[in-house]
Design an enzyme around this catalytic site. Sequence first.
Site, PDB file in Angstrom:
ATOM      1  N   ASN A 162     -21.185 -16.432  19.612  1.00 47.15           N
ATOM      2  CA  ASN A 162     -20.645 -17.035  18.392  1.00 47.15           C
ATOM      3  C   ASN A 162     -21.251 -18.400  18.067  1.00 47.15           C
ATOM      4  OD1 ASN A 162     -19.274 -18.044  20.657  1.00 47.15           O
ATOM      5  ND2 ASN A 162     -17.445 -18.521  19.488  1.00 47.15           N
ATOM      6  N   GLU A 261     -14.393 -20.887  29.819  1.00 40.65           N
ATOM      7  CA  GLU A 261     -13.752 -21.106  28.520  1.00 40.65           C
ATOM      8  C   GLU A 261     -13.661 -19.735  27.878  1.00 40.65           C
ATOM      9  OE1 GLU A 261     -13.110 -21.088  24.873  1.00 40.65           O
ATOM     10  OE2 GLU A 261     -15.059 -22.035  24.597  1.00 40.65           O
ATOM     11  N   CYS A 295     -13.642 -19.469  19.146  1.00 36.30           N
ATOM     12  CA  CYS A 295     -12.488 -19.355  20.029  1.00 36.30           C
ATOM     13  C   CYS A 295     -11.368 -20.311  19.637  1.00 36.30           C
ATOM     14  CB  CYS A 295     -12.902 -19.602  21.472  1.00 36.30           C
ATOM     15  SG  CYS A 295     -13.817 -21.151  21.698  1.00 36.30           S
ATOM     16  N   GLU A 473     -14.666 -29.105  30.672  1.00 38.21           N
ATOM     17  CA  GLU A 473     -16.003 -29.652  30.519  1.00 38.21           C
ATOM     18  C   GLU A 473     -15.978 -30.667  29.391  1.00 38.21           C
ATOM     19  OE1 GLU A 473     -19.331 -26.944  30.704  1.00 38.21           O
ATOM     20  OE2 GLU A 473     -18.209 -25.503  31.905  1.00 38.21           O
TER      21      GLU A 473
END
Length: 492
Positions: A162, A261, A295, A473
Amino acid sequence: MPKTPYPFAGRTLPNYIDGAFVGSETSFPVVDPVTGQAIGNVALADKAAVDAAVSAAKRALKGPWARMTLAARTTMLVAIADAIEARFDEFVAAEIADTGKSLLQATTIDIPRGAANFRSFAALAQARAMTSFQSDTPDGRGAINYSIARPLGVVAVVSPWNLPLLLLTWKVAPALACGNTIVAKPSEETPSTATLLAEVMDQVGLPAGVFNLVHGFGGGSTGEWLVGHPDIDAITFTGESATGSTIMRGAADGVKPLSFELGGKNAAIVFADADFDAAIAGTMRSVFSNCGQVCLCSERVYVERPIYDRFVAELAARANALKVGDPFDGADMGPLISAQHRDKVLGYYRLAVEEGATIVAGGGVPALDGDIANGFFVEPTILTGLPETARCVREEIFGPICHIAPFDDEDAVVEMANDSRYGLAAAIWTRDVGRAHRVAARMETGVVWVNDWFLRDLRTPFGGVKLSGIGREGGEHSLAFYSEPMNICIKL
């Protein structure tokens, strides 16, 4: 900007192993989601190629890279950023050819952030080196303790389709800054900007084996062989929650550091006292950016009842006004990534009707003609009227869709927003400062935006809870993951 030709036209995208570009006996197509047509081929890395890449990365840990000073490493990272910017138009063309995302997003977010990640982590690594810590021994035995940061070793970087360049560089830059070596596998859907990045690494003279790139699929293919390799020391992955669970099980025997993630089913909460126009504009971004394939996008929107009807009507009007089509023809929204993903999203559109939703915008496929008639397009879609138990409210769809529901009080909306297996991000819209702090602190997510969305400072911690991931992160948090402290005690 004028359309730049696809940089790999007429070429097969190679793997990059031990400082050399290598092909393979087997390849797979690159498909342009705007047209639905194949525009090139990609060399498929078999198990032997993965073994060669990991071995090269392991050797490079003890080569010139290991002896390179931090100043030299960070100078090289800045050179990588310069080289990306020098080939800006090529990166934009490759990103759009892979993803079909809007020209505005590619030119203002994806490619600039790809370069900025290298500059940012170079600066952070230098700043960290300026700070030293010393601890005393309380028992008075005359020793001094200090800590040094050592690289983890060979890091497997598995990045999604994405935000291909942005999320790849988000991982590669801090890993290199900390002295690791890398084997990266981009999504099979989006191999082009990763291959351009390998060309940049080669161009700036990164030592052989420090950065390796292997192309291929996930389970039973390149990705599985990479994350399961015994000489991989750490894994960083962005993608679906189910894939993260599979990787985690495979890494358990080796007790390897992981940074995940994963997915999200994010909530936006709009209180009646919010700046209405700002909330509408922000929610349009948080629902429909990148065709909803982020996301962080808001798939659940909760609006306080006094402004609910007005909000639904305005958001629907703006969604219906979005231009869907070719990114190089001024479109606001491009296609989904693939025919398979389009079919999945359209399946949820149909399921919403079966579950009793009212479709107030979209719900189907736009009527397009010409070269883009067979592209992977769907309409931006807004639903209302579903219960919180509906699958379309519970499950991540990852498309340009949201469900809007009314709420009457703060406690109720907090409970609804948190009633999810996911916990990545939330957006809150209110003018009440006390409420903003209070509700934000109650969100079971890794990130909360108040009166904005996707406003990122690269130094802040980024990640999710529940099925949305493990670890953080960003800034010092990335440097902490990609290195490990080693304590040294010296008797005086």
